[in-house]
Structures are given as C-alpha cells and as structure tokens.
Design an enzyme around this catalytic site. Structure first.
Site: not given
Length: 487
Positions: A178, A253, A287, A391
């Site tokens: 997906k 991750e 990231c 973040e």
C-alpha cells in the site's frame, strides 16, 4: 472555451489485473493545489481479494530458484529505466519534488533496488555443524515467510516502495503493498510493467487507499504474517497494537530528529553546502534530513552567517523548472503544520534568520496556489522547544551553539528519536569517540547520505525497530529453520 481537465483515475492491481474500486479519494498536485488524480479508497474487501491472490501465488513463486527470481527482477529494473523520464515526471507532479531530484535520485534508485536485491539474494549462505559423537549433522535453511504486507510513505514514493518489494519477492514471498494515498501514481505505473517483466499474477498486489482503511486491513489480516512499514512513529504504535495478537514480524522505519555536530576544526567549505543540502533536500521531507545543527562556540558566528547566505541561494519554484532547488511540500495541511512550528519558535523568542516570515517567496503564476515554503533557519532556540524535540519534516532547521564534546553528545541524544547523525571534524579520534556514543542507527562524518545498500539501515529508540540491508532484509523476509539429521 476549454472543458474541464480529465483526471487520472487509478485502479488497484490484484492477481495481475487492474481492478476498479467502488469509491475513490482525491489526490492533489502540490505545486498547483489542484486535484489531478483519483485514488481507490480500498478497505477490507479489496485486501481480502489481494490476500487470496497472494496466497494462491505463493507456492509457485517460492518454488522458483533464486536465479529465476533474480532474472525477472533485473528485467523489471530494465523496464523502469527504459521509462525513467515518464516515471520522473509523474513522481515530481505527484509529490511536489523537483523533476531534477526525481530524475537523478528517486527513479534510478527504484530500479537499482531491484538490481541490488536480485544480486544479493544469490549470495547468502547457510550454516552447517556436525556432532560426530552423536552421529548427527545440523544445517539451516531459510524459507520465505509468506505474504508480506508493505506500507510505504509519500516522501520518496517509488524509491521506498521498491526498497520493500525487491527484497520481499527476491526471498520468495508474495506481496500486498500500500503506497501513500497522496503519492500513488508511480506505483500504479510500475504495475503496468510487472507482467512484462515476467512476474506471475498474484506475486505483487498493490492496494491503494488510506492507512486507517486499507493499511489497517492489511496489518490486521491473520494471513499476512509480516509487516514492513516506513512512516510516522504514531502510526507505528497503532501497527504494533493491531499486529500483536497475531505475533507478526515487524520492521518499522520511523522518524528522525537528526543532529549535525560541527566542531571548531570542521572544514566549513565542505560542511556548509553539505549541511544546507542535508537540511533542505526534497523540501526537508526525508527522514534523514538534518533538523538540529550544533556548532562549537568559536566558529558559531561565522558558520551562521555563511549558512544563511547559502540557504538563501536555494531557489524555490516550479518542480518542472530545472533551476529549482526545492519544489512544493506534499499537502496544504502539511505546509500549515510546518509553518506553525516556525510561528511557535518565534513566540518562544527564537530568531528566524531566513525563510518563512522573513523573506518573500516569488512563485510563477501557475504555482501561486501550490504548497511552497522557503528554506528556514532558526537560531537561539531552547533545547526543550518543540522545534528541537519534534520531527518537523519540512525545510526548517535549528542552529544552536555548544562548548564541549560531553555537552553536545548529551544534547544530541536528548530527543526520543535516534535515526541518523552527522559529525564534522578533522580529528579522527574525536570522530570515532563521538560516533560511538551517539544514539543513532547511522552516523556520517564529514559527509551526508552516502549509502551502501549492503549495510544495515535503521534507527534506535522511537526511530524504529529492525534494520534494512542485504543481510538484514533477507533475514527479515525469511524464517530460519534448523534441520538435524542422525545417521
């Protein structure tokens, strides 16, 4: 008078065929703010059909030799490379990144992912030990797990999707993948190449849709024993909770709040352009991007002056303009979220040295409604500020000063994340010492984003569970079995 634009309508790819979906969701072109694509809003029913297809295909695919699977994957890489320009144009339009970045990074890496794992799967070895006093021999074999559920994010769409699909199918698994509902087009384009490459029906199934519907249906399905996910830490918590009753194998991750530590003996001529790139590449939507820059006191003022000058040279503009350094952020909501971090920093007394709210953003006429933002540098921000702890995932970086090695290690480690870090110093002893103590899965010294796919990739703490790489991915996508023979 021109008629309405024709929207691109995607379909799920299940059992080797494109299948329409009863309902669809809109996908936007980030550089204009216009709807340009409709993506299937899949759920349990579509996932159930995909599971059946993957289950039926598993025996045939897992029975093929690694050499046969390798040959097919290399063919798929050839086909992606042949259509590189079309893939790059689609990735740029779908995600907002510059055409240059898509053409030189995303699509070449997607093809290379298939080539790399097609090769590495041929070179794994198994173990054998003998117990002569018991007349026994033991050996190990690795067998594919079964159906792999793969969920990939919107920042590097085809790049990260293929990084999961390649080792999964190389190891003999079948796949239900997906992609993000915001960036589904290149995955759909790849589906058109699968049968031409020789991948049998049911081996790779792509189900489009949202995380709460399609993603949850994959994660909660009892016949999908393995989940590989790249995305937010919050979503990963839901995945762990949902998959726990089924004891699934997980590879997660997740996010990062990556520090760059710049010591006074750093080579600033190399450090500054590289750190600008590590802060703002792909609109800061990687990231591994640098979002906290620690600079030793004696060079702080010089670094800050030169860093801001270099950041201001980055051109924000139409993704299709080859002179643009940065394109658009992924969505209107994400742009607002990133801008709000800058507002919070200003309210806390930090200084915004360039970018958002300081410099004016000039955009071409056709991009006025797009989701653009200038590279933004914040100074004098407190350690406990959300801008230093959370973040942001946008073109925003914070620059703070430090005095001692001990102090900067403590501050660099003082966040919940632990994905990557960068050290700039010409002192080899210091580099080794600091790298060892940083809580990060990857540490670069005097460089950034130099990657070798053979080596482990992944983070510590809230940045994830597990590692990806030649050996690590093979071990994740297989189960080890010990066989004992008495003779």
């Amino acid at each position: 008078m021109a008629g309405p634009k024709t929207l691109l309508v995607l379909e799920n790819f299940i059992n080797g065929k494109f299948v329409p979906c009863p309902s669809y969701i809109d996908s936007y072109d980030p550089s204009t703010g216009d709807v340009y694509c409709r993506v299937p809003d899949s759920g349990k029913e579509e996932v159930e059909v995909a599971v059946t297809a993957a289950r039926d295909a598993f025996l045939g695919w897992s029975s093929k030799s690694p050499q046969e699977r390798s040959q097919i994957m290399n063919k798929l890489a050839d086909l992606i490379e042949h259509d590189l320009e079309a893939f790059a144009q689609a990735e740029s339009k779908d995600q907002g990144k510059t055409i240059t970045f898509a053409r030189t990074v995303d699509i070449p890496r997607a093809a290379y992912n298939f080539r790399f794992f097609a090769s590495s799967v041929l070179h794994h070895t198994t173990e054998c030990t003998q117990m002569d006093h018991m007349d026994c021999m033991h050996y190990t074999v690795r067998t594919p797990v079964g159906i792999a559920g793969l969920i990939s994010p919107w920042n590097l769409p085809l790049y990260l999707l293929t990084w999961k699909i390649a080792p999964a199918i190389a190891s003999g698994n079948t796949v239900i993948a997906k992609p993000s509902e915001m960036t589904s087009v290149t995955a759909w384009m790849m589906c058109k190449l699968l049968s031409r490459a020789g991948i049998p029906p049911g081996v790779v199934n792509i189900v489009f849709g949202t995380g709460p519907k399609a993603g949850r249906a994959i994660v909660s399905h009892p016949d999908v024993p393995l989940i590989s996910f790249t995305g937010s830490t919050l979503t990963a918590q839901h995945i762990r909770e949902t998959s726990a009753p089924h004891c699934k194998k997980l590879s997660l991750e997740l996010g990062g709040k990556n520090p760059a530590i710049i010591f006074e003996d750093a080579n600033l001529d190399q450090c500054i352009p590289t750190t600008v790139r590590s802060s703002f590449a792909n609109q800061g939507e990687i990231c591994l991007c640098t979002s906290r820059i620690f600079v030793q006191r004696s060079i702080y003022n010089e670094f800050l002056k030169r860093f801001v000058e270099e950041a201001r040279k980055w051109k924000v503009g139409s993704p299709s303009d080859p002179t643009s350094s940065m394109g658009a952020l992924i969505s209107k909501e994400h742009l607002e979220k990133v801008k709000n971090y800058v507002k919070k920093a200003r309210a806390e007394g930090a200084r915004i040295l360039c970018g958002e709210g300081v410099d004016s953003l000039a955009l071409p006429t056709g991009n006025q409604n797009g989701y653009f933002m200038l590279p933004t540098v914040i100074a004098e921000v407190k350690n406990e500020s959300c801008c230093m702890q959370e973040e942001i995932f946008g073109p925003v970086t914070c620059v703070v000063l430090f005095d001692t090695e001990e102090e900067v290690i403590k501050r660099a480690n003082g966040v919940k994340y632990g994905l990557a870090a960068t050290i700039w110093s010409s002192n080899v002893g210091r580099v080794h010492r600091v790298a060892k103590r940083l809580q990060a899965g990857l540490v670069w010294t005097n460089c950034w984003l130099v990657r070798e796919l053979n080596l482990p990739f992944g983070g510590m703490k809230a940045s994830g569970i597990g590692r990806e790489g030649a050996k690590e991915s093979y071990e994740f996508f297989t189960e080890v079995k010990t066989i004992t023979i008495k003779h």
